[in-house]
Write an enzyme that holds these catalytic residues in place. Sequence first.
Site, short mmCIF file in Angstrom:
data_model
loop_
_atom_site.label_atom_id
_atom_site.label_comp_id
_atom_site.label_asym_id
_atom_site.label_seq_id
_atom_site.Cartn_x
_atom_site.Cartn_y
_atom_site.Cartn_z
N THR A 122 24.30 25.35 -7.55
CA THR A 122 23.00 24.75 -7.83
C THR A 122 21.87 25.61 -7.27
OG1 THR A 122 22.94 23.30 -5.88
CG2 THR A 122 24.02 22.46 -7.83
N ASP A 123 22.12 26.30 -6.16
CA ASP A 123 21.14 27.26 -5.65
C ASP A 123 20.93 28.40 -6.65
OD1 ASP A 123 20.26 26.21 -3.20
OD2 ASP A 123 22.01 26.96 -2.14
N VAL A 124 22.04 28.92 -7.16
CA VAL A 124 21.96 30.04 -8.11
C VAL A 124 21.21 29.61 -9.37
CG1 VAL A 124 23.31 31.59 -9.57
CG2 VAL A 124 24.03 31.16 -7.22
N GLY A 127 17.51 29.20 -8.65
CA GLY A 127 16.87 30.51 -8.56
C GLY A 127 16.60 31.11 -9.93
#
Length: 378
Positions: free
Chosen positions: A168-170, A173
Amino acid sequence: MAGALEHIRVLDLSRVLAGPYCTMIMGDLGAEIIKVEAPGGSDETRKWGPPFQEEVSAYYLCANRNKKSITLDLKSASGAEKIKQLVKESDVIIHNFKTGTMERFGLSYHTLSSINPKLIYCSITGFGETGPFKDLPGYDFIIQAMSGLMSITGDEQTGPQKMGVAITDVLTGMYATIGIQAALLERSKSKQGQKLDIALYDAAVSALVNIGSNYFMSGEIPSQLGNQHANIVPYQTFHTKDGEMVIAAGNDRQFQMLCDILGAASLKTDPKFKTNPDRVANRNELVPLLQQLFLQQPTAYWLKECRQQSIPCGPIQNMAEVARDSQLLARDMFVQMKHPTAGEIHLIGSPLKLSRTPVSYRYHPPNAGEHNQMILND
């Protein structure tokens, strides 16, 4: 050759992964990225390890190349004032502080856009700046759980599972990168900046794609299928004589060719398996039959046979195998850089391949405050 974003300057006040991943993508594309941390270095990933190489964290290195680093105390009047000065000459500012933090620093969108009306101001938070959860901290693991991603990952034996990377971070981003570039493109016409409110929770739910659509159409809560596909059969892993591999027969023709390779012509004419909807309905009968056939030969045999008939397939590779994969090496997906503390470092490269404005690897992931004199004294 010039980078596609070489005329763009970004103030990066973010840390950990989602924001730094966004700015690294823009840095690879040529943008000037100025990473801002508290004195001593406040990006938590600098301490996340092992592994470390000469006390430099592998986690930090993965998302921070092509950046310059300065350190400022944003809680101080002088630190906030320096940000305001830098904003005058910047195109983008990005942060991932909790909702309301930038306002307490005196660095709200309203304040900074009054200094530079063309500024693109990107906020990344766990849940966004509106709604009942806006003040909650958001971490990838929590977001994977709440978004439904964990509920469809794993199987009946394992229970809910997170993905092996902070997906989810990727995704967040990448969405932030898309949004920033869209705002920059629009700015070329309007001559005005704008604010972006990007949330991990939103990004994770958007990644449900067909699973979310399946639920809204059928009303059925998706089950955990492990390595199987909700809408396609056979589209999963199979054990072979010496290992395991993936088969992704996405249409009826591919399934028929697979039956021929397996020596199971009767399966392709069986009414229970003739079309994909039939196979999905009868997967519990079909899959064990296919599994028994795959056990008769090693993985290499099945890969060769399937690829000759253009049936999508692949081995399950570990990181050592990925690192020496001939296709990835041919695509320049691994790069080496010199780091002043860690020495020679190895990084995963950019997947972006642009013919006239290719990505470049100009700056090593910086030590905290490495460019203080260069930038703050200028």
